[in-house]
Design an enzyme around this catalytic site. Structure first.
Site, PDB file in Angstrom:
ATOM      1  N   THR A   1      -1.036  -3.953   0.616  1.00  0.00           N
ATOM      2  CA  THR A   1      -0.370  -4.666   1.708  1.00  0.00           C
ATOM      3  C   THR A   1      -0.515  -6.172   1.570  1.00  0.00           C
ATOM      4  OG1 THR A   1      -0.679  -2.822   3.229  1.00  0.00           O
ATOM      5  CG2 THR A   1      -0.341  -4.974   4.223  1.00  0.00           C
TER       6      THR A   1
ATOM      7  N   THR B   1      -5.492  -1.175   1.512  1.00  0.00           N
ATOM      8  CA  THR B   1      -6.579  -0.740   2.391  1.00  0.00           C
ATOM      9  C   THR B   1      -6.811   0.765   2.380  1.00  0.00           C
ATOM     10  OG1 THR B   1      -5.071  -0.582   4.285  1.00  0.00           O
ATOM     11  CG2 THR B   1      -6.202  -2.684   3.955  1.00  0.00           C
ATOM     12  N   ASP B   2      -5.767   1.553   2.087  1.00  0.00           N
ATOM     13  CA  ASP B   2      -5.857   2.996   2.305  1.00  0.00           C
ATOM     14  C   ASP B   2      -6.947   3.675   1.475  1.00  0.00           C
ATOM     15  OD1 ASP B   2      -3.929   2.978   4.225  1.00  0.00           O
ATOM     16  OD2 ASP B   2      -2.318   3.714   2.945  1.00  0.00           O
TER      17      ASP B   2
END
Length: 317
Positions: free
Chosen positions: A16, A98-99
């Site tokens: 992101t 981030t995941d």
């Protein structure tokens, strides 16, 4: 350790932080991994000053971290190891989605002799957000990497410094989406300075060297899957995985590693057939407390996804 210069290597993998949306200010309808790492660095005022020296940018991958692959982990580990061995490099910063950030952090902690800092950073908002969080996170990550005495694999986000073992993504939207749970953070970055409340993470010298050699030469990674315990759980998924050739299973159990009796029976069958089985807990804090005579080993405090990584590495031996 004497460091001759102040080079910091910044490795881009997408996420992101490198995402863009068609509508400026759209924080959920964006496409990740669109902006190159060099462009990210150029967009952050004061970054060069925070580095206290030269910044070297390399684009190792460009993907949404939900799509992280073992091959990217291999490349990332090899490049980190090479950078850490260079006496002119003070530390490594990795831009990441981030995941699966916590998984990559734990993987690198497990395979690197990180006597210098390896700092993963990220963003919850894309680069086209009205107030993107990526630039500040990147600035803070570089400040941590440039800090005297820093070592180990860490995650820096929203001004907080987390260790690789405890960090977890705990929120799907807010900018402070990460937590170290009851263990607490290692510290904070405040106006470019690091305030530690715990020691820097310890390097895993001997174990890491062996692990890195194994993954560099690995062609086929061991297959380890995660199953979950819940009310009314059955053993059907475990039995199907066993028939399909799974090599390891991590179970995200209820409470203190407790299991529905039907699911437990299936896991014991799998273990008897040669599958490595590990119990973790689906609770976000605490860890499984082992009891004398436990038939299934516990994860030694690791979350289910991190226990999976450790089990995969164990199966490589």
């Amino acid at each position: 350790m004497q460091v001759n210069t102040q080079k910091i290597v910044v490795l881009g993998t997408g996420g992101t932080i490198a995402g863009t949306s068609a509508t400026r200010g759209d924080n959920i309808g964006y496409t990740a991994a669109q902006v190159g790492v060099e462009q990210l660095l150029h967009a952050v005022p004061g970054l060069q000053a925070a580095a206290c020296g030269e910044l070297l940018a390399e684009q190792l991958a460009q993907l949404d971290s939900k799509d992280m692959e073992f091959s990217v982990w291999q490349t990332l580990a090899e490049r980190c190891a090479s950078a850490l061995a260079d006496p002119e490099v003070r530390g490594v910063v990795i831009t990441h989605g981030t995941d699966t950030l916590e998984e990559t952090a734990w993987f690198l902690h497990s395979v690197l002799d990180a006597r210098k800092p390896v700092v993963l950073t990220c963003a919850m908002r894309p680069a086209t957000a009205l107030t993107p969080d990526g630039p500040q996170n990147l600035l803070d990550a570089v400040a941590v990497a440039a800090t005297a005495g820093a070592r180990g694999v860490m995650v820096v986000a929203a001004g907080v410094v987390h260790g690789a073992q405890r960090v977890q993504k705990v929120h799907p939207y807010r900018v402070d989406a990460f937590s170290s749970g009851e263990a607490g953070p290692l510290g904070w970055v405040e106006e470019g300075a690091v305030r530690l409340v715990q020691d820097w993470p310890l390097a895993r010298s001997v174990q890491a060297q062996v692990a890195l050699e194994k993954i560099v030469n690995c062609v086929q990674w061991p297959r380890v899957e995660v199953v979950m315990g819940y009310a009314g759980a059955t053993g059907a998924l475990v039995d199907a995985l066993l028939r399909d050739g799974v090599q390891g299973i991590v179970v995200a159990a209820t409470g203190n590693g407790t299991l529905h009796h039907v699911l437990e029976s299936a896991l014991l069958r799998a273990q008897a057939a040669g599958v490595k089985v590990v119990r973790s807990t689906r609770c976000p804090e605490g860890q499984v407390l082992p009891r004398l005579g436990d038939a299934l080993p516990d994860s030694r405090g690791l979350s289910p996804v991190k226990a999976r990584i450790s089990l995969m590495l164990d199966l490589l031996w």
